[in-house]
Scaffold this motif. Structure first.
Motif, PDB file in Angstrom:
ATOM      1  N   GLY A   1      -9.537 -17.032 -23.942  1.00 21.21           N
ATOM      2  CA  GLY A   1      -8.770 -16.584 -25.097  1.00 21.21           C
ATOM      3  C   GLY A   1      -8.451 -15.091 -25.073  1.00 21.21           C
ATOM      4  O   GLY A   1      -8.240 -14.489 -26.121  1.00 21.21           O
TER       5      GLY A   1
ATOM      6  N   PHE B   1      -8.785 -14.787 -31.084  1.00 17.94           N
ATOM      7  CA  PHE B   1      -9.369 -15.240 -32.365  1.00 17.94           C
ATOM      8  C   PHE B   1      -9.773 -14.077 -33.261  1.00 17.94           C
ATOM      9  O   PHE B   1      -9.869 -14.214 -34.457  1.00 17.94           O
ATOM     10  CB  PHE B   1     -10.516 -16.209 -32.106  1.00 17.94           C
ATOM     11  CG  PHE B   1     -10.006 -17.441 -31.391  1.00 17.94           C
ATOM     12  CD1 PHE B   1      -9.254 -18.390 -32.083  1.00 17.94           C
ATOM     13  CD2 PHE B   1     -10.202 -17.604 -30.028  1.00 17.94           C
ATOM     14  CE1 PHE B   1      -8.738 -19.486 -31.431  1.00 17.94           C
ATOM     15  CE2 PHE B   1      -9.682 -18.698 -29.377  1.00 17.94           C
ATOM     16  CZ  PHE B   1      -8.952 -19.648 -30.075  1.00 17.94           C
TER      17      PHE B   1
ATOM     18  N   ARG C   1      -7.150 -19.597 -37.521  1.00 21.57           N
ATOM     19  CA  ARG C   1      -8.046 -19.699 -36.363  1.00 21.57           C
ATOM     20  C   ARG C   1      -8.301 -21.131 -35.961  1.00 21.57           C
ATOM     21  O   ARG C   1      -8.222 -21.481 -34.786  1.00 21.57           O
ATOM     22  CB  ARG C   1      -9.372 -18.997 -36.647  1.00 21.57           C
ATOM     23  CG  ARG C   1      -9.242 -17.487 -36.451  1.00 21.57           C
ATOM     24  CD  ARG C   1     -10.526 -16.755 -36.717  1.00 21.57           C
ATOM     25  NE  ARG C   1     -10.195 -15.369 -37.024  1.00 21.57           N
ATOM     26  CZ  ARG C   1     -10.883 -14.598 -37.838  1.00 21.57           C
ATOM     27  NH1 ARG C   1     -11.969 -15.066 -38.441  1.00 21.57           N
ATOM     28  NH2 ARG C   1     -10.500 -13.362 -38.061  1.00 21.57           N
TER      29      ARG C   1
ATOM     30  N   ARG D   1      -7.268 -22.834 -32.470  1.00 21.93           N
ATOM     31  CA  ARG D   1      -8.287 -23.234 -31.497  1.00 21.93           C
ATOM     32  C   ARG D   1      -8.004 -24.667 -31.004  1.00 21.93           C
ATOM     33  O   ARG D   1      -8.022 -24.946 -29.804  1.00 21.93           O
ATOM     34  CB  ARG D   1      -9.689 -23.167 -32.108  1.00 21.93           C
ATOM     35  CG  ARG D   1     -10.804 -23.236 -31.079  1.00 21.93           C
ATOM     36  CD  ARG D   1     -12.170 -23.041 -31.701  1.00 21.93           C
ATOM     37  NE  ARG D   1     -12.437 -21.684 -32.197  1.00 21.93           N
ATOM     38  CZ  ARG D   1     -12.757 -20.652 -31.426  1.00 21.93           C
ATOM     39  NH1 ARG D   1     -12.835 -20.801 -30.102  1.00 21.93           N
ATOM     40  NH2 ARG D   1     -12.996 -19.467 -31.952  1.00 21.93           N
TER      41      ARG D   1
ATOM     42  N   GLU E   1      -7.048 -25.694 -27.130  1.00 22.49           N
ATOM     43  CA  GLU E   1      -7.785 -26.700 -26.344  1.00 22.49           C
ATOM     44  C   GLU E   1      -6.814 -27.689 -25.706  1.00 22.49           C
ATOM     45  O   GLU E   1      -6.951 -28.056 -24.544  1.00 22.49           O
ATOM     46  CB  GLU E   1      -8.769 -27.485 -27.229  1.00 22.49           C
ATOM     47  CG  GLU E   1      -9.859 -26.655 -27.891  1.00 22.49           C
ATOM     48  CD  GLU E   1     -10.849 -26.056 -26.885  1.00 22.49           C
ATOM     49  OE1 GLU E   1     -10.963 -26.631 -25.776  1.00 22.49           O
ATOM     50  OE2 GLU E   1     -11.463 -25.006 -27.191  1.00 22.49           O
TER      51      GLU E   1
END
Ligand SMILES: Nc1ncnc2c1ncn2[C@@H]1O[C@H](COP(=O)(O)OP(=O)(O)OP(=O)(O)O)[C@@H](O)[C@H]1O
Ligand SMILES: [Mg+2]
Length: 492
Positions: free
Chosen positions: A13, A39, A47, A51, A55
């Motif tokens: 990230g 993040f 957030r 996320r 993924e």
């Protein structure tokens, strides 16, 4: 050179490389950016979904127009719309600043909301004015009649008391009909929906409809053979058909032809997407067509609004179609108007298909059947209504226990005293009728219950209780009807 944000995001990230646009849009240098995980940069509310999106990107599903908010170095956030594709350990990203578009969308939405709100206020104003006007007239008749009765009694002149009593009753009944129509429009009328044979229902109304239409209008019934059973409240459907027929009659002052048709119809996803809120599926269609004056598009558009009428004062309240529409919607059906000026109007009411056999409902006629000493528990919070219900039932030959609310009623239900039927208001303080019924049934699984209700907050619907032995009676009701319904339930 790109004005869009470009960069290569590693699996942890962090943007390992980025272009100068980051500095002009958000204020971060390449080195600053590389030191922070995305993040840390994201708006806290974004957030979680970012996320999840990240993924998915890492397992090869590209992110397309993925929107989230990034923090600026000077403070505040900007909306960025991303495209991200994973390759060789990196997600290659391009991000466009869409903050201005977002702001415009929000502005537009709030302008639309304000418009809706003001239209709503206008409609409410219209509605309240209409109700106040009609109710004041009816109340004037009731109050006036009662005071005349009092004067005649004081003067010991009983001859025309009857006349004033009749006038008061008739005004009160009209007031009851008015609240009923309003509730129908608001989709808050208690519906006693049951599987119904619509052909039978319409055939049963034929005589009444012919009389309503008069000599100059020819009536034709085209009832489909093998019509499905429909799930609907028979009384309300009769009201709806009668309303449509009266509208049709009024649209054909010089005579014409009225056709009532029934049919099995499947509404598909295409229809349902064009007619908001109707579920695709099987419906029973009742359509009422006339060869009358028709409606101009602007009239057709407003026809279902409450109190919208083109009729003279005193000839129409403008509630007929709105209640029919409300009824159709509350029954999980649909209403459609097709009209052309000069050639006529068709109003179609779609009712959901029922998968069970039609039930045959009796109606109260004449004197109420008498009780045989059975015990009834009456749960009603309104003192006057409780008194009247219990007096009538006692007069009919029942033993009556009374409770003002569920807290009074529960100990009686849990005791071992005889109770053959519970009559309960559906809307009660503290514990409502529905909950009380559950408690009652837990203590006495066989207990028959008659709900009495004038208002269905959550569209109180018989369909919600598939249990036999639970029925609904709508307030206000004639005392004979109460006696009849109680008897029917006890003898079932
Ligand atoms: N079959 C029809 N043909 C032409 N116009 C119609 C027809 N049905 C309804 N309309 C128009 O829609 C308006 C609203 O109808 P709605 O039934 O809601 O009220 P109303 O008939 O005016 O009054 P109410 O039904 O309360 O007595 C009517 O005033 C009329 O202008
Ligand atoms: Mg009407």
């Amino acid at each position: 050179m790109s004005p869009d944000l470009l960069g290569a995001l590693n699996a942890q990230g962090y943007f390992e490389t980025s272009n100068p646009a980051w500095q002009s849009v958000l204020g971060w240098t390449e080195a600053e950016l590389a030191s922070m995980s995305i993040f840390e940069l994201l708006h806290p509310d974004d957030r979680e979904h970012t996320r999840a999106g990240f993924e998915l990107t890492l397992v090869g599903q590209p992110a397309i127009r993925f929107e989230n908010r990034y923090r600026c170095k000077v403070g505040g956030y900007r909306w960025i719309s991303w495209v991200g594709i994973y390759e060789d350990g990196f997600v290659y990203c391009t991000g466009r600043d869409v903050t201005a578009e977002r702001a415009k969308e929000i502005e537009l939405a709030s302008a639309q909301e304000a418009l809706r709100q003001s239209q709503k206020m206008e409609a409410i104003g219209h509605l309240t004015g209409g109700i106040a006007h009609d109710f004041n007239n009816l109340l004037t008749a009731i109050i006036g009649s009662l005071s005349m009765v009092r004067r005649r009694m004081a003067a010991k002149r009983p001859e025309d008391i009857q006349k004033f009593m009749d006038a008061a009753s008739s005004a009160a009944l009209r007031a009851a009909a008015l609240t009923h129509r309003l509730l129908a429009f608001a989709r808050r009328q208690p519906l006693d929906s049951k599987p119904n044979d619509i052909n039978r229902l319409i055939a049963g109304m034929e005589e009444l409809l012919r009389r309503t239409l008069g000599e100059r209008i020819e009536m034709q019934l085209r009832l489909a053979a093998d019509l499905w059973t429909a799930l609907a409240d028979a009384n309300q459907l009769e009201n709806a058909v009668l309303n449509l027929v009266i509208n049709a009659r009024d649209a054909m002052p010089a005579g014409g032809r009225l056709t009532i048709e029934t049919a099995n119809v499947q509404l598909d996803a295409g229809y349902s997407s064009k007619n908001d809120g109707v579920e695709a599926g099987d419906y029973v269609l009742v359509s009422v067509s006339d060869t009358g004056v028709g409606m101009k598009p602007e009239v057709a558009a407003k026809a279902i609004e409450p109190f919208f009428t083109t009729k003279q004062v005193g000839e129409g309240t403008g509630l007929g179609l709105s209640m029919t529409y409300g009824f159709a919607k509350q029954s999980r059906g649909h209403l459609q108007i097709d009209s052309e000026v000069g050639s006529g109007t068709t109003v179609k009411v779609y009712l959901p298909r029922a998968l069970q056999e039609a039930v045959i409902q009796g109606t109260a006629a004449g004197e109420a059947p008498r009780g045989q000493g059975e015990t009834l528990l009456v749960v009603e919070d309104d003192t006057t209504v409780r008194l009247i219900i219990s007096e009538v039932l006692k007069e009919l030959g029942y033993r009556v226990l009374v409770a003002a609310d569920a807290r009074d009623a529960i100990p009686m239900l849990k005791s071992d005293c005889q109770i053959d039927l519970m009559i309960s208001d559906a809307v009660l303080p503290h514990i409502d009728g529905r909950k009380l019924a559950e408690i009652a049934r837990a203590a006495r699984p066989e207990l028959r219950i008659l709900f009495v209700t004038g208002y269905a907050e959550h569209a109180f619907n018989r369909g919600d209780f598939l249990d036999a032995g639970i029925e609904i009676l709508t307030k206000p009701f004639a005392l004979e009807t109460l006696g009849y319904r109680v008897r029917m339930l006890i003898e079932r």
